[in-house]
Design a protein around this motif. Structure first.
Motif, PDB file in Angstrom:
ATOM      1  N   ARG A  99      14.350  37.690 -45.531  1.00  0.00           N
ATOM      2  CA  ARG A  99      14.141  38.003 -44.109  1.00  0.00           C
ATOM      3  C   ARG A  99      15.454  38.375 -43.446  1.00  0.00           C
ATOM      4  NH1 ARG A  99      10.642  33.936 -40.351  1.00  0.00           N
ATOM      5  NH2 ARG A  99      10.928  34.948 -38.318  1.00  0.00           N
ATOM      6  N   THR A 100      15.360  39.230 -42.456  1.00  0.00           N
ATOM      7  CA  THR A 100      16.522  39.597 -41.652  1.00  0.00           C
ATOM      8  C   THR A 100      16.335  39.055 -40.243  1.00  0.00           C
ATOM      9  OG1 THR A 100      16.914  41.631 -42.907  1.00  0.00           O
ATOM     10  CG2 THR A 100      17.876  41.504 -40.702  1.00  0.00           C
ATOM     11  N   PHE A 101      17.306  38.288 -39.773  1.00  0.00           N
ATOM     12  CA  PHE A 101      17.299  37.788 -38.401  1.00  0.00           C
ATOM     13  C   PHE A 101      18.325  38.572 -37.585  1.00  0.00           C
ATOM     14  CE2 PHE A 101      15.837  33.951 -40.680  1.00  0.00           C
ATOM     15  CZ  PHE A 101      14.687  33.672 -39.954  1.00  0.00           C
ATOM     16  N   ARG A 129      19.340  37.644 -44.317  1.00  0.00           N
ATOM     17  CA  ARG A 129      20.442  38.456 -43.794  1.00  0.00           C
ATOM     18  C   ARG A 129      20.495  38.294 -42.278  1.00  0.00           C
ATOM     19  NH1 ARG A 129      19.979  44.465 -45.923  1.00  0.00           N
ATOM     20  NH2 ARG A 129      18.043  44.311 -44.745  1.00  0.00           N
ATOM     21  N   LEU A 130      21.707  38.284 -41.742  1.00  0.00           N
ATOM     22  CA  LEU A 130      21.900  38.220 -40.293  1.00  0.00           C
ATOM     23  C   LEU A 130      22.448  39.542 -39.791  1.00  0.00           C
ATOM     24  CD1 LEU A 130      23.447  34.741 -39.394  1.00  0.00           C
ATOM     25  CD2 LEU A 130      21.053  35.448 -39.366  1.00  0.00           C
ATOM     26  N   ARG A 131      21.861  40.022 -38.712  1.00  0.00           N
ATOM     27  CA  ARG A 131      22.399  41.186 -38.001  1.00  0.00           C
ATOM     28  C   ARG A 131      22.884  40.700 -36.642  1.00  0.00           C
ATOM     29  NH1 ARG A 131      18.826  46.175 -37.092  1.00  0.00           N
ATOM     30  NH2 ARG A 131      17.687  44.621 -35.873  1.00  0.00           N
ATOM     31  N   PHE A 132      24.172  40.837 -36.397  1.00  0.00           N
ATOM     32  CA  PHE A 132      24.710  40.484 -35.088  1.00  0.00           C
ATOM     33  C   PHE A 132      24.725  41.733 -34.214  1.00  0.00           C
ATOM     34  CE2 PHE A 132      26.348  36.838 -37.402  1.00  0.00           C
ATOM     35  CZ  PHE A 132      26.221  35.824 -36.461  1.00  0.00           C
ATOM     36  N   LEU A 133      24.073  41.647 -33.067  1.00  0.00           N
ATOM     37  CA  LEU A 133      24.085  42.737 -32.096  1.00  0.00           C
ATOM     38  C   LEU A 133      24.969  42.346 -30.926  1.00  0.00           C
ATOM     39  CD1 LEU A 133      20.362  43.924 -31.795  1.00  0.00           C
ATOM     40  CD2 LEU A 133      22.181  44.842 -33.246  1.00  0.00           C
ATOM     41  N   MET A 134      25.782  43.295 -30.470  1.00  0.00           N
ATOM     42  CA  MET A 134      26.609  43.050 -29.293  1.00  0.00           C
ATOM     43  C   MET A 134      25.744  42.937 -28.048  1.00  0.00           C
ATOM     44  SD  MET A 134      29.893  42.846 -29.737  1.00  0.00           S
ATOM     45  CE  MET A 134      30.542  43.401 -28.161  1.00  0.00           C
ATOM     46  N   GLU A 135      26.148  42.058 -27.149  1.00  0.00           N
ATOM     47  CA  GLU A 135      25.486  41.992 -25.856  1.00  0.00           C
ATOM     48  C   GLU A 135      25.667  43.317 -25.126  1.00  0.00           C
ATOM     49  OE1 GLU A 135      25.823  37.394 -24.504  1.00  0.00           O
ATOM     50  OE2 GLU A 135      27.680  38.542 -24.526  1.00  0.00           O
ATOM     51  N   SER A 136      24.609  43.779 -24.513  1.00  0.00           N
ATOM     52  CA  SER A 136      24.645  45.063 -23.816  1.00  0.00           C
ATOM     53  C   SER A 136      25.304  44.919 -22.452  1.00  0.00           C
ATOM     54  CB  SER A 136      23.220  45.598 -23.648  1.00  0.00           C
ATOM     55  OG  SER A 136      23.214  46.755 -22.844  1.00  0.00           O
ATOM     56  N   HIS A 137      25.786  46.052 -21.911  1.00  0.00           N
ATOM     57  CA  HIS A 137      26.343  46.025 -20.557  1.00  0.00           C
ATOM     58  C   HIS A 137      25.238  45.935 -19.507  1.00  0.00           C
ATOM     59  CE1 HIS A 137      25.219  50.234 -21.077  1.00  0.00           C
ATOM     60  NE2 HIS A 137      25.275  50.377 -19.771  1.00  0.00           N
ATOM     61  N   VAL A 138      23.985  46.077 -19.945  1.00  0.00           N
ATOM     62  CA  VAL A 138      22.848  45.888 -19.043  1.00  0.00           C
ATOM     63  C   VAL A 138      21.954  44.808 -19.632  1.00  0.00           C
ATOM     64  CG1 VAL A 138      22.879  48.232 -18.137  1.00  0.00           C
ATOM     65  CG2 VAL A 138      21.539  47.737 -20.180  1.00  0.00           C
ATOM     66  N   ASP A 149      16.068  38.060 -32.389  1.00  0.00           N
ATOM     67  CA  ASP A 149      15.348  36.826 -32.701  1.00  0.00           C
ATOM     68  C   ASP A 149      15.966  35.625 -32.007  1.00  0.00           C
ATOM     69  OD1 ASP A 149      13.485  37.902 -34.785  1.00  0.00           O
ATOM     70  OD2 ASP A 149      15.386  38.380 -35.768  1.00  0.00           O
ATOM     71  N   LEU A 150      17.258  35.701 -31.754  1.00  0.00           N
ATOM     72  CA  LEU A 150      17.977  34.570 -31.181  1.00  0.00           C
ATOM     73  C   LEU A 150      19.150  35.098 -30.375  1.00  0.00           C
ATOM     74  CD1 LEU A 150      17.989  31.374 -31.369  1.00  0.00           C
ATOM     75  CD2 LEU A 150      19.738  31.647 -33.135  1.00  0.00           C
ATOM     76  N   ALA A 286      11.148  29.130 -40.604  1.00  0.00           N
ATOM     77  CA  ALA A 286      12.362  29.866 -40.957  1.00  0.00           C
ATOM     78  C   ALA A 286      13.256  30.017 -39.732  1.00  0.00           C
ATOM     79  CB  ALA A 286      12.005  31.235 -41.535  1.00  0.00           C
ATOM     80  N   HIS A 287      12.658  30.320 -38.591  1.00  0.00           N
ATOM     81  CA  HIS A 287      13.429  30.434 -37.355  1.00  0.00           C
ATOM     82  C   HIS A 287      13.976  29.073 -36.944  1.00  0.00           C
ATOM     83  CE1 HIS A 287      14.438  31.434 -33.173  1.00  0.00           C
ATOM     84  NE2 HIS A 287      14.379  32.707 -33.530  1.00  0.00           N
ATOM     85  N   ALA A 288      13.179  28.020 -37.148  1.00  0.00           N
ATOM     86  CA  ALA A 288      13.650  26.670 -36.834  1.00  0.00           C
ATOM     87  C   ALA A 288      14.857  26.304 -37.693  1.00  0.00           C
ATOM     88  CB  ALA A 288      12.522  25.666 -37.053  1.00  0.00           C
ATOM     89  N   TRP A 289      14.839  26.721 -38.942  1.00  0.00           N
ATOM     90  CA  TRP A 289      16.000  26.478 -39.820  1.00  0.00           C
ATOM     91  C   TRP A 289      17.229  27.221 -39.288  1.00  0.00           C
ATOM     92  CZ3 TRP A 289      18.334  30.508 -42.615  1.00  0.00           C
ATOM     93  CH2 TRP A 289      19.379  30.112 -43.462  1.00  0.00           C
ATOM     94  N   LEU A 290      17.049  28.468 -38.839  1.00  0.00           N
ATOM     95  CA  LEU A 290      18.172  29.227 -38.296  1.00  0.00           C
ATOM     96  C   LEU A 290      18.741  28.535 -37.062  1.00  0.00           C
ATOM     97  CD1 LEU A 290      19.892  31.848 -38.386  1.00  0.00           C
ATOM     98  CD2 LEU A 290      18.185  32.863 -36.850  1.00  0.00           C
ATOM     99  N   ARG A 291      17.861  28.057 -36.192  1.00  0.00           N
ATOM    100  CA  ARG A 291      18.324  27.347 -35.006  1.00  0.00           C
ATOM    101  C   ARG A 291      19.101  26.093 -35.393  1.00  0.00           C
ATOM    102  NH1 ARG A 291      12.857  28.354 -33.377  1.00  0.00           N
ATOM    103  NH2 ARG A 291      12.351  26.114 -33.372  1.00  0.00           N
ATOM    104  N   GLN A 292      18.631  25.401 -36.416  1.00  0.00           N
ATOM    105  CA  GLN A 292      19.320  24.200 -36.858  1.00  0.00           C
ATOM    106  C   GLN A 292      20.698  24.533 -37.417  1.00  0.00           C
ATOM    107  OE1 GLN A 292      18.450  21.261 -36.184  1.00  0.00           O
ATOM    108  NE2 GLN A 292      19.946  20.097 -37.366  1.00  0.00           N
ATOM    109  N   CYS A 293      20.813  25.693 -38.074  1.00  0.00           N
ATOM    110  CA  CYS A 293      22.129  26.128 -38.571  1.00  0.00           C
ATOM    111  C   CYS A 293      23.117  26.248 -37.425  1.00  0.00           C
ATOM    112  CB  CYS A 293      22.009  27.474 -39.297  1.00  0.00           C
ATOM    113  SG  CYS A 293      21.202  27.396 -40.911  1.00  0.00           S
TER     114      CYS A 293
END
Length: 318
Positions: A99-101, A129-138, A149-150, A286-293
């Motif tokens: 899965r990709t978060f 896999r983790l994809r980090f997205l930058m916070e948008s200016h809007v 996802d988070l 799976a999402h709960a595990w990510l949050r726990q991480c």
């Protein structure tokens, strides 16, 4: 199991979600354990069902069409809800999870916490896999629409349905190059304000809590630059006499550069660091595990061991 309605294979939604994630037939095929010809045929079926090309060539890469971009969040939400329906007893086999978060956060988070986070993923869930997205200016409904996802950081979303959890409170520090004249003597509010400053703001703001605190003392500073990320500001500071701000948590980024941090001589509000997610993920193990991480990482890396303190009011800025 294939679920159909009026002749439409709803499993195509899963394939569409992965295709838009990867923007690559070969990448989507690998994630879904299909051959590339089979994935190409699936893309053809999706195109016929939607009446849209979905992915088109742009040089050597493929890019989504405007229609595909517009529906991706909805597709992701439907897939996640369907996944939750078929979860077995709220448990997940992390070793078998593929899965990709997508995590919405400033790049400082990935730079500071990435090594420990990716090491844990490699140990416990190597198919994630983790994809980090930058916070948008809007601001946008990224969590509600499934674009992320988070969200991790200073949470200022006003969406009432979004779940929020406080992790810890960080605090601001001043930062300058080695040998900066501000460090010759006590750093007073007047001396701090007398130098030119650079700010970090995803919205391009040049004012914030520092200016409010200075104004209460009858002082003001001159902000000559605003940049979108902390790392870019650090390299500006390294080669100039500007004064900047960082946080206690981000000192692992300043120290290798030889930059000098100092206490800001002003009563600044704390920075509440937390995470947020859409309630459709509540029952997803799976999402709960990510949050726990992220929860455990915050406890390990909390600047002053204050994880779990009440959430402070969100300061202006960012």
């Amino acid at each position: 199991m294939r679920v159909t309605q009026s002749g439409l294979d709803l499993n195509l939604l899963v394939a569409l979600d992965v295709l838009l994630d990867e923007c690559s037939v070969s990448g989507a095929a690998a994630r879904l354990h299909l051959s590339e010809p089979a994935m190409s045929r699936t893309l053809g079926r999706i195109r016929r069902a939607l009446g849209d090309p979905v992915l088109v060539r742009a040089g050597r890469a493929m890019v989504p069409t405007p229609h595909a971009l517009a529906i991706h969040g909805e597709v992701r939400a439907v897939v996640e809800r369907a996944r939750g329906v078929f979860l077995s007893g709220g448990k997940v086999d992390l070793r078998a999870l593929s899965r990709t978060f997508t995590v919405l956060a400033q790049d400082t988070l990935a730079a500071v916490s990435g090594p420990a986070l990716f090491a844990r993923i490699a140990r416990e869930a190597p198919g994630v896999r983790l994809r980090f997205l930058m916070e948008s200016h809007v601001d946008g409904p990224f969590l509600r629409e499934g674009a992320a996802d988070l969200e991790v950081g200073v949470i200022d979303t006003r969406s009432p349905e979004v779940r929020r959890e406080h992790l810890y409170a960080d605090r601001m520090l001043g930062v300058v190059r080695p040998g900066h004249p501000l460090l010759d003597g006590e750093v007073t509010p007047a001396r701090f304000a007398a130098h030119d400053h650079v700010t970090v703001s995803r919205r391009g703001r040049t004012r914030g809590p520092v200016d409010t605190a200075l104004a209460e003392l009858g002082l003001s500073r001159r902000v000559v630059a605003s940049v979108g990320t902390l790392p870019s500001s650090l390299f500006i500071l390294l080669g100039s006499d500007l004064v900047g701000l960082t946080s206690l948590r981000a000192r692992p980024l300043t120290e290798p550069l030889g930059l000098r941090t100092f206490e800001v001589p002003l009563p600044l509000p704390p920075l509440p660091f937390g995470m947020a997610w859409h309630p459709r993920h509540d029952a997803d193990p799976a999402h709960a595990w990510l949050r726990q991480c992220f929860r455990e990482l915050a406890r390990e890396e909390s600047p002053e061991g204050d994880a779990g303190k009440p959430l402070f009011p969100v300061p202006p800025g960012g």
